[in-house]
Design an enzyme around this catalytic site. Structure first.
Site, mmCIF file in Angstrom:
data_model
loop_
_atom_site.group_PDB
_atom_site.id
_atom_site.type_symbol
_atom_site.label_atom_id
_atom_site.label_comp_id
_atom_site.label_asym_id
_atom_site.label_seq_id
_atom_site.Cartn_x
_atom_site.Cartn_y
_atom_site.Cartn_z
ATOM 1 N N ILE A 29 29.375 43.437 44.607
ATOM 2 C CA ILE A 29 28.311 44.201 43.936
ATOM 3 C C ILE A 29 27.035 44.259 44.769
ATOM 4 O O ILE A 29 26.209 45.162 44.569
ATOM 5 C CB ILE A 29 28.039 43.582 42.537
ATOM 6 C CG1 ILE A 29 27.448 44.597 41.582
ATOM 7 C CG2 ILE A 29 27.183 42.337 42.629
ATOM 8 C CD1 ILE A 29 27.449 44.129 40.130
ATOM 9 N N GLY A 91 26.136 27.944 49.312
ATOM 10 C CA GLY A 91 25.641 29.018 48.460
ATOM 11 C C GLY A 91 26.666 29.591 47.516
ATOM 12 O O GLY A 91 26.517 30.729 47.058
ATOM 13 N N GLN A 92 27.715 28.825 47.202
ATOM 14 C CA GLN A 92 28.691 29.351 46.242
ATOM 15 C C GLN A 92 28.013 29.594 44.899
ATOM 16 O O GLN A 92 27.371 28.683 44.356
ATOM 17 C CB GLN A 92 29.879 28.383 46.076
ATOM 18 C CG GLN A 92 30.962 28.961 45.169
ATOM 19 C CD GLN A 92 32.208 28.069 45.071
ATOM 20 O OE1 GLN A 92 32.259 26.997 45.652
ATOM 21 N NE2 GLN A 92 33.202 28.534 44.321
ATOM 22 N N HIS A 98 37.058 32.816 46.144
ATOM 23 C CA HIS A 98 37.107 34.200 46.601
ATOM 24 C C HIS A 98 36.878 34.218 48.091
ATOM 25 O O HIS A 98 36.060 33.457 48.609
ATOM 26 C CB HIS A 98 36.065 35.061 45.883
ATOM 27 C CG HIS A 98 34.696 34.461 45.843
ATOM 28 N ND1 HIS A 98 34.348 33.472 44.938
ATOM 29 C CD2 HIS A 98 33.601 34.673 46.602
ATOM 30 C CE1 HIS A 98 33.092 33.120 45.138
ATOM 31 N NE2 HIS A 98 32.606 33.820 46.154
ATOM 32 N N HIS A 100 35.408 36.293 51.056
ATOM 33 C CA HIS A 100 34.577 37.429 51.463
ATOM 34 C C HIS A 100 35.202 38.056 52.715
ATOM 35 O O HIS A 100 35.555 37.328 53.656
ATOM 36 C CB HIS A 100 33.174 36.955 51.844
ATOM 37 C CG HIS A 100 32.364 36.378 50.731
ATOM 38 N ND1 HIS A 100 31.370 37.094 50.089
ATOM 39 C CD2 HIS A 100 32.373 35.148 50.161
ATOM 40 C CE1 HIS A 100 30.798 36.317 49.174
ATOM 41 N NE2 HIS A 100 31.387 35.133 49.200
HETATM 42 P P1 5GP Z 1 29.565 33.288 46.549
HETATM 43 O O1 5GP Z 1 28.109 33.092 46.845
HETATM 44 O O2 5GP Z 1 29.987 32.575 45.281
HETATM 45 O O3 5GP Z 1 30.442 32.963 47.721
HETATM 46 O O4 5GP Z 1 29.753 34.840 46.348
HETATM 47 C C1 5GP Z 1 29.718 35.467 45.108
HETATM 48 C C2 5GP Z 1 29.711 36.947 45.399
HETATM 49 O O5 5GP Z 1 30.022 37.622 44.199
HETATM 50 C C3 5GP Z 1 28.357 37.453 45.877
HETATM 51 O O6 5GP Z 1 28.508 38.077 47.145
HETATM 52 C C4 5GP Z 1 27.934 38.426 44.780
HETATM 53 O O7 5GP Z 1 27.261 39.559 45.282
HETATM 54 C C5 5GP Z 1 29.255 38.789 44.143
HETATM 55 N N1 5GP Z 1 29.136 39.121 42.730
HETATM 56 C C6 5GP Z 1 28.438 38.442 41.780
HETATM 57 N N2 5GP Z 1 28.584 39.020 40.594
HETATM 58 C C7 5GP Z 1 29.411 40.086 40.782
HETATM 59 C C8 5GP Z 1 29.927 41.089 39.895
HETATM 60 O O8 5GP Z 1 29.681 41.111 38.692
HETATM 61 N N3 5GP Z 1 30.720 42.047 40.452
HETATM 62 C C9 5GP Z 1 31.031 42.053 41.780
HETATM 63 N N4 5GP Z 1 31.826 43.051 42.223
HETATM 64 N N5 5GP Z 1 30.570 41.124 42.643
HETATM 65 C C10 5GP Z 1 29.759 40.156 42.146
#
Ligand code: 5GP
Ligand code: ZN
Length: 112
Positions: A29, A91-92, A98, A100
């Site tokens: 997003i 920064g999770q 997931h 990236h």
């Molecule tokens: P993390 O920081 O946990 O590795 O990454 C979480 C990712 O999820 C971030 O890049 C953030 O932009 C994405 N994200 C958070 N909420 C949503 C959502 O509701 N929809 C989508 N498509 N991505 C999301």
């Protein structure tokens, strides 16, 4: 249910780019590159610390799917990056693992 379990279930909308029995992939997003896709297992696993040997095939599928999505977009040769963030220092923000998959611009190293 966590946010990504809700996306898997279709309760929260996302731009899906791939889906099979075990995985879903959708556009982030808040994209950090021209391609920023998240590859997510349908089963809930909170962090990399929660993986065990029963997940080995699943994680392999996630990585191969990330590479396949990059290939579809023409980034195999120029390159792309795959990242799993784990817990606070990385920064999770969403506690459902997931991958990236980022590409389409030069990416700096070391990461911030
Ligand atoms: P993390 O920081 O946990 O590795 O990454 C979480 C990712 O999820 C971030 O890049 C953030 O932009 C994405 N994200 C958070 N909420 C949503 C959502 O509701 N929809 C989508 N498509 N991505 C999301
Ligand atoms: Zn979940």
């Amino acid at each position: 249910m966590c946010l990504f379990c809700r996306i898997v279930a279709g309760e929260v909308p996302a731009k899906r780019v791939y889906e099979d029995d075990r995985l879903v992939a959708f556009d982030d997003i808040n994209p950090q590159a021209p391609m920023h896709v998240l590859v997510v297992p349908k089963a809930h696993v909170a962090t990399l610390n929660d993986l065990d040997t029963t997940h080995d095939a699943l994680v392999g599928e996630m990585i191969r799917r990330g590479a396949a999505i990059a290939a579809e977009r023409g980034y195999s040769q120029r390159g792309f990056r795959t990242v799993f963030n784990c817990n606070a220092d990385a920064g999770q923000a969403v506690f459902h693992i997931h991958l990236h998959v980022l590409g389409g611009r030069p990416l700096k190293w070391p990461p911030g």
